[in-house]
Scaffold this motif. Structure first.
Motif, PDB file in Angstrom:
ATOM      1  N   VAL A   1       1.048  -1.532   0.115  1.00  0.00           N
ATOM      2  CA  VAL A   1      -0.025  -0.011   0.149  1.00  0.00           C
ATOM      3  C   VAL A   1       0.765   1.596   0.085  1.00  0.00           C
ATOM      4  O   VAL A   1       0.288   2.948  -0.734  1.00  0.00           O
ATOM      5  CB  VAL A   1      -1.073  -0.608   1.243  1.00  0.00           C
TER       6      VAL A   1
ATOM      7  N   ASN B   1       2.188   1.531  -3.390  1.00  0.00           N
ATOM      8  CA  ASN B   1       1.062   2.145  -4.225  1.00  0.00           C
ATOM      9  C   ASN B   1       1.142   3.770  -4.127  1.00  0.00           C
ATOM     10  O   ASN B   1       0.785   4.618  -4.696  1.00  0.00           O
ATOM     11  CB  ASN B   1       0.180   1.646  -3.914  1.00  0.00           C
ATOM     12  N   THR B   2       0.979   3.874  -3.008  1.00  0.00           N
ATOM     13  CA  THR B   2       0.921   5.400  -2.532  1.00  0.00           C
ATOM     14  C   THR B   2       2.008   6.317  -3.268  1.00  0.00           C
ATOM     15  O   THR B   2       1.658   7.784  -3.884  1.00  0.00           O
ATOM     16  CB  THR B   2       0.665   5.710  -1.109  1.00  0.00           C
TER      17      THR B   2
ATOM     18  N   TRP C   1       1.558   6.538  -6.491  1.00  0.00           N
ATOM     19  CA  TRP C   1       0.667   7.931  -6.828  1.00  0.00           C
ATOM     20  C   TRP C   1       1.695   9.440  -6.666  1.00  0.00           C
ATOM     21  O   TRP C   1       1.356   9.895  -7.343  1.00  0.00           O
ATOM     22  CB  TRP C   1      -0.027   7.977  -6.200  1.00  0.00           C
TER      23      TRP C   1
ATOM     24  N   THR D   1      -4.043   0.810 -12.024  1.00  0.00           N
ATOM     25  CA  THR D   1      -3.751   1.562 -11.245  1.00  0.00           C
ATOM     26  C   THR D   1      -3.598   2.534 -11.628  1.00  0.00           C
ATOM     27  O   THR D   1      -4.052   3.645 -11.024  1.00  0.00           O
ATOM     28  CB  THR D   1      -2.153   1.173 -10.482  1.00  0.00           C
TER      29      THR D   1
ATOM     30  N   THR E   1      -3.348  13.980  -3.626  1.00  0.00           N
ATOM     31  CA  THR E   1      -2.707  13.125  -4.100  1.00  0.00           C
ATOM     32  C   THR E   1      -3.032  12.130  -3.369  1.00  0.00           C
ATOM     33  O   THR E   1      -3.500  11.236  -2.759  1.00  0.00           O
ATOM     34  CB  THR E   1      -1.682  12.962  -5.054  1.00  0.00           C
ATOM     35  N   LEU E   2      -2.267  12.550  -1.858  1.00  0.00           N
ATOM     36  CA  LEU E   2      -1.795  11.402  -0.792  1.00  0.00           C
ATOM     37  C   LEU E   2      -3.175  11.063  -0.352  1.00  0.00           C
ATOM     38  O   LEU E   2      -3.742  10.558   0.684  1.00  0.00           O
ATOM     39  CB  LEU E   2      -1.141  12.213   0.506  1.00  0.00           C
ATOM     40  N   LYS E   3      -4.653  12.029  -0.794  1.00  0.00           N
ATOM     41  CA  LYS E   3      -5.527  11.773  -0.209  1.00  0.00           C
ATOM     42  C   LYS E   3      -7.026  11.180  -1.356  1.00  0.00           C
ATOM     43  O   LYS E   3      -7.142  11.928  -1.103  1.00  0.00           O
ATOM     44  CB  LYS E   3      -6.306  12.998   0.533  1.00  0.00           C
ATOM     45  N   CYS E   4      -6.254  10.411  -1.609  1.00  0.00           N
ATOM     46  CA  CYS E   4      -7.139  10.234  -3.193  1.00  0.00           C
ATOM     47  C   CYS E   4      -7.858   8.982  -2.974  1.00  0.00           C
ATOM     48  O   CYS E   4      -8.137   8.526  -3.695  1.00  0.00           O
ATOM     49  CB  CYS E   4      -6.608   9.381  -4.029  1.00  0.00           C
TER      50      CYS E   4
ATOM     51  N   VAL F   1      -4.453   2.338  -1.349  1.00  0.00           N
ATOM     52  CA  VAL F   1      -3.499   2.856  -0.938  1.00  0.00           C
ATOM     53  C   VAL F   1      -3.710   3.724   0.255  1.00  0.00           C
ATOM     54  O   VAL F   1      -4.565   2.835   0.806  1.00  0.00           O
ATOM     55  CB  VAL F   1      -3.741   4.665  -2.109  1.00  0.00           C
ATOM     56  N   LEU F   2      -2.918   5.014   0.974  1.00  0.00           N
ATOM     57  CA  LEU F   2      -2.496   4.537   2.572  1.00  0.00           C
ATOM     58  C   LEU F   2      -4.138   5.438   3.081  1.00  0.00           C
ATOM     59  O   LEU F   2      -4.609   5.233   3.975  1.00  0.00           O
ATOM     60  CB  LEU F   2      -2.134   5.696   2.622  1.00  0.00           C
TER      61      LEU F   2
ATOM     62  N   LEU G   1       0.053   9.053   7.322  1.00  0.00           N
ATOM     63  CA  LEU G   1      -0.733  10.201   6.358  1.00  0.00           C
ATOM     64  C   LEU G   1      -0.338  11.615   6.679  1.00  0.00           C
ATOM     65  O   LEU G   1       0.002  12.308   5.748  1.00  0.00           O
ATOM     66  CB  LEU G   1      -1.879   9.928   5.915  1.00  0.00           C
TER      67      LEU G   1
END
Length: 339
Positions: free
Chosen positions: A111, A114-115, A118, A205, A273-276, A292-293, A317
């Protein structure tokens, strides 16, 4: 003795309207009371004199904002850190056990990777496309129309954009009429049996990333277009007199002049993007290798009811977003100082 039957529909409707009116009246009364208190406080602050005037004015104007920050940000942050150091229901202190799990579990490491993917791909592609479109559209007639069309996805929520692209990626079995745009294009190119795009790893992804790029490109284009137009014409003319044109003018004049804006756009898209969470949750639910995270944090907290692990992921996060926000603020301050 006769058994009373259910109340008639008219009575139910009257009761529902009565409850709604009561709730509306309570809300209206609360708002009116709050405004009344504010009015009294402002009047008292306005009449204050002497050494109490300034502290009272500061308290009146900053107090509500500080209170909202405490209730909406500081207290939840402290509570989240507290839960991250405890077990699933918060009844036992486990120290850094939840963080050890986050960095040692194969699933969570996937995860995190993957993050990170992104975080690298989406900002670079969205900012690059935004810069390219800014350069192209600024040279066209009726540029405001084209900019509005490109910026329009920003007005759509990420959930709405995900549903749109869910239809774009729709895939049906062999021999059936394809209704998804991507599948229909594949058929037109001679691919008789296009795959289920959301099951194809790791392609799925990148297809999810395309949704975020589609939404954020308009934002990058508008901001970078404004920065390009703010370049002094004297600088451009001097560069052209020195023989710079085309790609040389772009790389050695335009890019250095808008470097700070490019960095701000990149970091802003990174934070988004971190909050996707919305895209992944709506399209795949984090399955098929697309987790994702942000979505894993939600799953741990509200699907598996493990508040400790969910809070630990939330802290990670937050720690990932914090340096980006700080760097963004520093760059904005530098840009203001140079003006």
């Amino acid at each position: 003795m006769p058994v009373p039957g259910p109340p008639p529909p008219a009575a139910l409707a009257t009761g529902a309207w009565g409850d709604a009116a009561l709730k509306f009246g309570n809300t209206l009364g609360a708002v009116a009371g709050f405004l009344g208190i504010l009015l009294v406080v402002f009047l008292v602050a306005g009449r204050a004199r002497g050494r109490f005037a300034r502290p009272l004015a500061v308290l009146v104007f900053l107090g509500p904002a500080v209170l909202l920050l405490l209730v909406g940000l500081v207290v939840p942050l402290v509570r989240t850190v507290f839960l991250s150091l405890h077990n699933d229901d918060g009844s036992r202190f486990v120290g850094t056990g939840n963080f050890d799990w986050a960095f040692t579990s194969d699933d969570v490491r996937h995860v995190l990777l993957n993050t990170l993917l992104w975080l690298v791909v989406v900002p670079l592609v969205a900012t690059g496309l935004g810069l390219l479109l800014a350069l192209l559209v600024d040279r066209m007639r009726g540029q405001s129309v084209y900019k509005s069309l490109i910026f329009m996805p920003m007005a759509i929520s990420l959930v709405g954009a995900s549903i749109i692209f869910k239809f774009v990626y729709e895939s049906r079995g062999p021999g059936q009429q394809q209704i998804g745009l991507l599948s229909q294009v594949a058929v037109a190119l001679g691919w008789d049996d296009p795959p289920n795009w959301m099951l194809s790893q790791p392609l799925n992804t990148f297809l999810l990333m395309a949704v975020m790029v589609w939404v954020q490109t308009g934002f990058a284009m508008v901001v970078l277009s404004a920065a390009i137009k703010a370049i002094p014409s004297e600088v451009v003319e001097a560069a052209r007199l020195d023989g710079a044109s085309g790609a040389r003018l772009f790389w050695y004049v335009t890019v250095p002049m808008i470097r700070t804006t490019v960095i701000v756009v990149l970091t802003t898209v990174m934070i988004i993007t971190l909050k996707c969470f919305d895209i992944v949750r709506t399209m795949t639910g984090g399955n098929f290798g697309t987790q994702v995270l942000a979505n894993e944090m939600y799953s741990q907290s509200f699907s598996q009811f493990n508040d400790g692990r969910g809070s630990a992921l939330a802290v990670l996060l937050f720690l990932a977003v914090l340096p980006l926000v700080a760097y963004n603020i520093v760059q904005l301050r530098k840009e203001r100082e140079t003006r």
